[in-house]
Design an enzyme around this catalytic site. Structure first.
Site, PDB file in Angstrom:
ATOM      1  N   HIS A 121       0.994  -1.350   0.100  1.00  0.00           N
ATOM      2  CA  HIS A 121      -0.247  -0.075  -0.048  1.00  0.00           C
ATOM      3  C   HIS A 121       0.868   1.367   0.152  1.00  0.00           C
ATOM      4  CE1 HIS A 121      -3.540  -2.392   2.022  1.00  0.00           C
ATOM      5  NE2 HIS A 121      -3.058  -3.041   0.987  1.00  0.00           N
TER       6      HIS A 121
ATOM      7  N   HIS B 250      -8.848  -2.126  -5.570  1.00  0.00           N
ATOM      8  CA  HIS B 250      -7.812  -2.425  -4.327  1.00  0.00           C
ATOM      9  C   HIS B 250      -6.906  -3.386  -5.078  1.00  0.00           C
ATOM     10  CE1 HIS B 250      -6.091  -2.523  -0.746  1.00  0.00           C
ATOM     11  NE2 HIS B 250      -5.813  -3.904  -0.792  1.00  0.00           N
TER      12      HIS B 250
ATOM     13  N   ASP C  35      -2.881  -2.656  -5.414  1.00  0.00           N
ATOM     14  CA  ASP C  35      -1.703  -3.683  -5.121  1.00  0.00           C
ATOM     15  C   ASP C  35      -0.849  -3.882  -6.284  1.00  0.00           C
ATOM     16  OD1 ASP C  35      -2.585  -4.206  -2.532  1.00  0.00           O
ATOM     17  OD2 ASP C  35      -3.729  -6.109  -3.034  1.00  0.00           O
TER      18      ASP C  35
ATOM     19  N   HIS D  13      -0.455 -11.197  -5.338  1.00  0.00           N
ATOM     20  CA  HIS D  13       1.041 -10.750  -5.008  1.00  0.00           C
ATOM     21  C   HIS D  13       2.171 -11.593  -5.794  1.00  0.00           C
ATOM     22  CE1 HIS D  13      -0.461  -7.492  -2.314  1.00  0.00           C
ATOM     23  NE2 HIS D  13      -0.954  -8.455  -1.809  1.00  0.00           N
TER      24      HIS D  13
END
Length: 275
Positions: A77, A234, A238, A260
């Site tokens: 973030h 979101h 990321d 991720h």
């Protein structure tokens, strides 16, 4: 010629870590040209961790970088806000291994950096210009993330979720600071209520609450949304943060349900071939 940047003054923020649940103090400090983004663990003798793709050691529900025998996790973030502001150099002092989660978005970080001001340095920026197709696939699931040449920075993301409440969400943004703050920065992290106990048994989400996580169950959203498609926004937040580990990027990022692991694998590929 683009010049490198840093922040004009020190700024601080306090809170709890999303996964650790620990109180943490964070301080952002100006840094000279060619420093990059460097985390400094003041609770570990001032040892440094450079925010580089090569230093990624875990992507379990967050991005972790490790160096000199210490690590920091859930950095995505903050990295996203730094990428949106196109900050080349900053020192991030932490007295714990995880930055504060704030409200689960990057808005507090974005505004903190803005309050510090941005200073242009004399040295030339080494922008990562995508001049070929860079792509990472998860063949087992069909998920992928790729970067293509583009005059600017653009992210297109499709999120595929079997839950009837969420389903397929898609967004596409040309990323500049104003668009990022309005459309992406307020998007918070999301959790499925049924997962929470399992995550906590794994030592994750210990600092999570309805103050910093959007939670949904089989009936609906437990807390109000900032956007009807907050999940995919979101996800864009990321991927912007994870790809900052390769550098400040000029290109078009296209992702299909990536997380991720895929994001940081692409960052490693870009850093190795174009960095």
């Amino acid at each position: 010629m683009q010049r490198q940047t840093t922040i004009k003054k020190d700024v601080s923020y306090r809170g709890i870590g999303l996964h650790s649940g620990r109180e943490v103090s964070m301080r952002l400090l100006p840094a000279p040209a060619d420093t990059g983004i460097v985390f400094v663990r003041t609770d570990a003798g001032g040892r440094q961790i450079h925010a580089r793709a090569a230093n990624v050691t875990s992507t379990l529900r967050a991005t972790t970088v490790e160096e000199n025998g210490v690590k920091v996790f859930t950095i995505e973030h903050l990295m996203s806000a730094l990428h949106a502001h196109r900050i080349d150099n900053v020192c991030v002092e932490l007295n714990a291994e995880e930055p504060p989660v704030a409200d689960g978005s990057s808005l507090a970080y974005f505004d903190l950096i803005e309050s510090a001001g941005i200073e242009e340095l004399r040295s030339e920026r080494h922008e990562i210009v995508i001049d070929r197709v860079c792509r990472i696939d998860d063949e087992a699931t069909g998920r992928f993330v790729m970067a293509l040449p583009y005059d600017g920075f653009r992210v297109s993301f499709i999120s595929l979720n079997p839950h009837k409440l969420i389903g397929t969400q898609y967004e596409d943004f040309h990323i500049d600071a104003q668009t990022y703050r309005r459309e992406i920065a307020p998007a918070r992290t999301i959790a499925y209520e049924k997962e929470i106990d399992q995550l906590r048994e794994m030592g994750l989400g210990l600092g999570g609450s309805l103050e910093n996580v959007i939670v949904y169950n089989d009936e609906g959203w437990i807390n109000p949304l900032h956007f009807a498609d907050e999940l995919v926004r979101h996800k864009i937040l990321d991927v912007i943060g994870d790809l900052r580990l390769a550098g400040i990027i000029r290109g078009h990022v296209i992702a299909a349900a990536s997380g991720h692991a895929l994001n940081t694998a692409l960052a490693k590929q870009i850093a190795a071939s174009l960095g």
